[in-house]
Motif scaffolding. Structure first.
Motif, short mmCIF file in Angstrom:
data_model
loop_
_atom_site.label_atom_id
_atom_site.label_comp_id
_atom_site.label_asym_id
_atom_site.label_seq_id
_atom_site.Cartn_x
_atom_site.Cartn_y
_atom_site.Cartn_z
N THR A 175 6.59 4.23 -5.55
CA THR A 175 5.20 4.69 -5.58
C THR A 175 4.83 5.25 -4.21
N PHE A 176 4.16 6.44 -4.21
CA PHE A 176 3.69 7.08 -2.97
C PHE A 176 2.21 6.72 -2.77
N SER A 177 1.86 6.28 -1.58
CA SER A 177 0.47 5.93 -1.30
C SER A 177 -0.41 7.16 -1.07
N LEU A 178 0.21 8.30 -0.82
CA LEU A 178 -0.52 9.52 -0.45
C LEU A 178 -0.28 10.59 -1.51
N ALA A 179 -1.36 11.09 -2.09
CA ALA A 179 -1.23 12.13 -3.10
C ALA A 179 -0.73 13.43 -2.47
N GLU A 180 0.01 14.17 -3.24
CA GLU A 180 0.47 15.46 -2.76
C GLU A 180 -0.72 16.39 -2.52
N GLY A 181 -0.70 17.20 -1.46
CA GLY A 181 -1.82 18.10 -1.20
C GLY A 181 -1.81 18.66 0.20
N THR A 182 -2.95 19.21 0.59
CA THR A 182 -3.10 19.85 1.89
C THR A 182 -4.04 19.01 2.75
N TYR A 183 -3.66 18.80 4.02
CA TYR A 183 -4.43 18.00 4.96
C TYR A 183 -4.52 18.75 6.28
N TRP A 184 -5.59 18.49 7.05
CA TRP A 184 -5.71 19.15 8.35
C TRP A 184 -5.67 18.17 9.53
N LYS A 186 -2.97 14.63 10.83
CA LYS A 186 -1.74 13.92 10.50
C LYS A 186 -2.03 12.80 9.50
N GLN A 187 -1.04 12.47 8.67
CA GLN A 187 -1.21 11.49 7.60
C GLN A 187 -0.15 10.39 7.73
N THR A 188 -0.48 9.23 7.14
CA THR A 188 0.46 8.10 7.11
C THR A 188 0.82 7.83 5.65
N LEU A 189 2.12 7.85 5.33
CA LEU A 189 2.61 7.66 3.97
C LEU A 189 3.33 6.32 3.85
N GLU A 190 2.96 5.57 2.80
CA GLU A 190 3.66 4.32 2.50
C GLU A 190 4.34 4.44 1.15
N LEU A 191 5.58 3.90 1.06
CA LEU A 191 6.34 3.89 -0.19
C LEU A 191 6.53 2.44 -0.62
N THR A 192 6.31 2.16 -1.90
CA THR A 192 6.47 0.79 -2.41
C THR A 192 7.23 0.82 -3.72
N THR A 193 7.81 -0.37 -4.08
CA THR A 193 8.51 -0.51 -5.36
C THR A 193 8.27 -1.90 -5.90
N THR A 194 8.25 -2.00 -7.22
CA THR A 194 8.11 -3.31 -7.89
C THR A 194 9.44 -3.79 -8.44
N VAL A 195 10.51 -3.02 -8.15
CA VAL A 195 11.83 -3.39 -8.67
C VAL A 195 12.43 -4.49 -7.80
N GLU A 196 12.73 -5.62 -8.44
CA GLU A 196 13.27 -6.76 -7.69
C GLU A 196 14.65 -6.40 -7.13
N GLY A 197 14.81 -6.62 -5.82
CA GLY A 197 16.08 -6.34 -5.17
C GLY A 197 16.30 -4.87 -4.88
N GLY A 198 15.32 -4.04 -5.16
CA GLY A 198 15.49 -2.61 -4.94
C GLY A 198 15.09 -2.21 -3.52
N LYS A 199 15.80 -1.25 -2.96
CA LYS A 199 15.42 -0.71 -1.67
C LYS A 199 15.13 0.79 -1.82
N ILE A 200 14.24 1.28 -0.96
CA ILE A 200 13.76 2.66 -1.07
C ILE A 200 14.53 3.53 -0.09
N LEU A 201 15.08 4.63 -0.60
CA LEU A 201 15.72 5.64 0.22
C LEU A 201 14.87 6.91 0.18
N CYS A 233 13.75 7.59 -3.71
CA CYS A 233 14.24 6.92 -4.92
C CYS A 233 14.39 5.43 -4.63
N VAL A 234 14.59 4.64 -5.67
CA VAL A 234 14.87 3.21 -5.54
C VAL A 234 16.33 2.97 -5.89
#
Length: 776
Positions: A175-184, A186-201, A233-234
């Motif tokens: 899951t991406f915390s930041l919607a795709e779009g245009t910004y003026w 700098k932005q901070t993006l967080e990635l999360t997953t609910t899959v047990e034992g999964g790591k995000i690449l 991906c997870v």
């Protein structure tokens, strides 16, 4: 930080997940049926897997409850797009998607279905028919969009259907915390997953994170400092990857500045042209702009609208620092140096600060002087006109070297105020506040041209004739003539009626015919609408060019002595026509008749004239004898008929101020109607006895028994008292004692010119009792 959103999106459908689906399951949702009634702007529904879906509206557009359908938007506030957005529990394949829409009267539009940014179906929406757009091919993504564009009213939403399936046995995408779009910023993006034992690449170089050696393992927030595409991906275990989720973040540099680095108005205008409206309107994108106050427009409830730098940049409904109210319009003065803070934009063609901007710096400057520069648009005038200072510029000079164009706030005086033939220059004086400047300007003044003004709203010509309109003023004729049987030439609308003007119809001719002693310089046609003016200017012109400016058509002849004609291309209407002309000082007249030795013509004019080399005769009849009396001065007063004789075929003449009256003259001008002559007269015209052979030139009856007949303008006719029995007077080439032949009884002995006696005189010349007799 503020995300740029599309204002045109009117619906956002967000899937709020109620749990985590098992891998490989199929989810589906059907929202609405033909009898569904949506009664609020936020409605929820659940899919077959228990996931909650919420439909909400954006802005002022909302759902309207109808008996058999749900409507989004209305006339004046149409639903230009509907957006369905959700974060699904895993990377999915869209297996089917269907939407049924319909439009109100007047609605038309184009429908586009997209998964993420990939179009999967299109359709057309119109007022008459409902439309269903479906997609039955698989497409990966988790943002679904319906866009309906080009419509003028609300869109009916009957039902929607959406089916998806997870990617087999793979885990859910992150899951991406930041919607795709245009910004003026700098932005901070967080990635999360609910899959047990999964790591995000993830990757930021557009490469696939499932490929070995190219991905970073997510360990904390990602800083988006410039335009970046993030793919993630997870991963579970060694080879179990989810689908790759992808977002693009466009970073636009901030336009915010400081008072010390305030933009000039020119820089602000360039900035507005290069920057999106969303960014310009953002709270954290307000800017500082500096300039010189050039005009103060208005004061309203504590706000002042004023302009900067030659009225190139407007401060609309501005405030004091921190939004405080102004006390009066005088709080902002022309010439002051200012710095203003707020959101800038372009409104129509005007570059401006939006309302409620703040006046940050204000330095009042003292008016030192004013100056006049530039050249006037006109330096050539006619006598009686007043000088026009348009084109001159008045500049106010303030302390601090500020200058302001104050031309529109200047009071002007001119000496002399009325131009005469002796005027060679004028002195213009400009006054602004307590400062005065003067300038001498050379001018050229010519004699004023006479004008003929035709007020079409007052002409009550009948509408039944072919020549609809005709005015004769100073012998200038203006008319409209029907060119075909299908159209009337013109209609008049008289004073007091709904349209007091004259309408000229398509394919008819519009004519201006000058007198032979004038040269037309210009015709001004005042149309009743701009379309009418353009239609006349675009017509087919002969001997002239025409142009339209607003409702005024200016027609300039190529040869002002010749008729001007337009074949009207479209129906036009006018309230007045003004013909400007110049009186010429000389002309010539043709002498079409001849006796074999010299050329003759009758002549009359409404001007006093003097001939150059022709012989001028007064014509009289004494005791039945035609007498030609030479006018030695060669001058002919207006309203007088004469006989001209010359060896040449034309006779030139000049206009003079006054000519002496001619006595003992029976020739009358064509302008004097025969019916208006009191007493008993017989009327004659200059003609041949035998027109084919061109013999027997003289004065003959123009009608039976010397009655009234038509006379060509510019000529003359002979009016002889009590001469009914005489049919003609022959010119035999001598200037005096030309005999008149009396009528005789039929018992007289008649001879022809060969000396043969005849029983009855036919048409021609005969000898009766020793005298010539002409029989017609």
């Amino acid at each position: 930080m503020k995300q740029i959103t599309l204002k045109s999106l009117l619906l956002v459908l967000t899937i709020l997940m109620g749990g985590v689906n098992a891998w490989g399951e199929t989810g589906s949702l059907t929202f609405g049926t033909n009898d569904t009634k949506i009664s609020s702007s936020s409605v929820t529904a659940s899919d077959n897997l228990g996931n909650s879906w919420t439909i909400t509206t954006v802005g002022t557009t909302s759902f309207t409850q109808q008996p058999t359908y749900s409507q989004v938007g209305s006339k004046g506030n149409p639903a230009t797009s509907i957006t369905f957005a959700t974060t699904l529990p895993s990377a999915v394949n869209i297996t089917s998607f269907s939407v049924k829409l319909g439009g109100n009267s007047g609605t038309a539009g184009t429908i586009s279905l997209k998964v993420d940014n990939t179009e999967i179906g299109t359709g057309s929406l119109n007022a008459a028919n409902d439309v269903t757009v479906e997609n039955n091919t698989s497409a990966s993504g988790n943002v679904l969009t319906i866009s309906v564009t080009g419509i003028s009213r609300g869109v009916k939403v009957y039902n929607l259907s959406y089916t998806y399936e997870s990617a087999g046995s793979g885990p859910s995408a992150p899951t991406f915390s930041l919607a795709e779009g245009t910004y003026w910023t700098k932005q901070t993006l967080e990635l999360t997953t609910t899959v047990e034992g999964g790591k995000i690449l993830y990757t930021t170089d557009k490469t696939d994170p499932t490929k070995s050696g190219t991905a970073n393992e997510y360990s904390g927030p990602i800083q988006i400092l410039e335009t970046t595409t993030v793919k993630a991906c997870v991963k579970v275990g060694e080879e179990n990857f989810s689908a790759v989720a992808e977002r693009k973040y466009t970073i636009v540099p901030s336009i915010a500045n400081t008072p010390e680095k305030a933009y000039t108005t020119a820089e602000a205008i360039d900035l507005i042209d290069k920057t999106s409206a969303e960014q310009l309107a953002a709270e954290d994108q307000k800017v500082y702009v500096k300039g010189t106050v050039s005009k103060v427009d208005s004061y309203n409830s504590g706000s002042i609208t004023y302009w900067l730098d030659d009225n190139t940049f407007e401060v609309y409904s501005g405030k004091r620092l921190d939004g405080a109210n102004f006390d009066a319009m005088s709080d902002v003065e022309v010439g002051a140096s200012v710095v203003v803070y707020g959101n800038v934009k372009k409104y129509g063609t005007t570059y401006e600060f939006d309302k409620n901007s703040s006046l940050v710096e204000y330095n009042r400057n003292t008016l030192s002087s004013i100056s006049i520069s530039g050249d006037p648009n006109r330096v050539t005038y006619e006598e009686g006109e007043s000088f026009d200072w348009t084109g001159l510029t008045v500049t106010a000079i303030f302390t601090g070297e500020n200058t302001v164009d104050v031309t529109n706030s200047t009071t002007w005086t001119v000496e002399p105020d009325v131009l005469t033939m002796e005027t060679t220059s004028v002195t213009v004086t400009a006054t602004y506040k307590d400062k005065v400047a003067t300038k001498d300007i050379p001018v050229s003044v010519s004699k004023a041209l006479p004008k003929v003004t035709i007020d079409l709203s007052k002409d009550e010509t009948t509408t039944a004739t072919t020549e609809k309109l005709e005015w004769v003023l100073d012998d200038i004729v203006v008319n409209s003539i029907r060119e075909n049987s299908g159209n009337t030439a013109a209609n008049n609308y008289y004073p007091g009626k709904s349209n007091s003007s004259t309408r000229f119809y398509k394919n008819n001719s519009f004519n201006v015919i000058p007198a032979y002693y004038v040269i037309i310089k210009q015709i001004t046609y005042t149309a009743t609408t701009e379309n009418y003016a353009k239609a006349l200017a675009d017509s087919k012109w002969t001997n002239a060019t025409a142009s339209a400016d607003g409702m005024t058509v200016t027609i300039v002849p190529e040869d002002g002595a010749q008729p001007i004609t337009a074949i009207i291309g479209a129906t036009t209407g006018a309230s007045s026509i003004v013909v400007s002309y110049e009186i010429i000082d000389h002309a010539e007249v043709g002498l079409p008749a001849t006796d074999g030795t010299a050329n003759y013509a009758t002549f009359s004019s409404d001007k006093d004239v003097e001939f150059v080399d022709a012989t001028v005769y007064a014509v009289n009849v004494v005791n039945g004898v035609l007498q030609l009396n030479e006018v030695t001065s060669k001058q002919v007063p207006k309203g007088t008929g004469v006989l001209l004789k010359s060896e040449k075929e034309t006779a030139p003449y000049f206009y003079i101020d006054e000519a002496a009256a001619i006595e003992n003259n029976l020739l009358k001008p064509a302008s004097l109607a025969m019916s208006g002559i009191s007493g008993s007269y017989t009327f004659y015209k200059l003609a041949y006895d035998d027109y084919v052979a061109k013999t027997g030139l003289g004065f003959y009856w123009g009608a039976d028994k010397g009655g009234v007949f038509n006379v060509k303008a510019g000529t003359a006719y002979l009016a002889v008292p009590n001469a009914v029995s005489v049919k003609g007077f022959l010119l035999d080439g001598t200037p005096t004692a030309i005999e008149g032949v009396e009528a005789k009884n039929n018992t007289d002995v008649i001879y022809n010119l060969s000396g043969q006696r005849v029983q009855k005189a036919q048409r021609g010349l005969y000898i009766v009792n020793g005298k010539k007799l002409m029989v017609k």
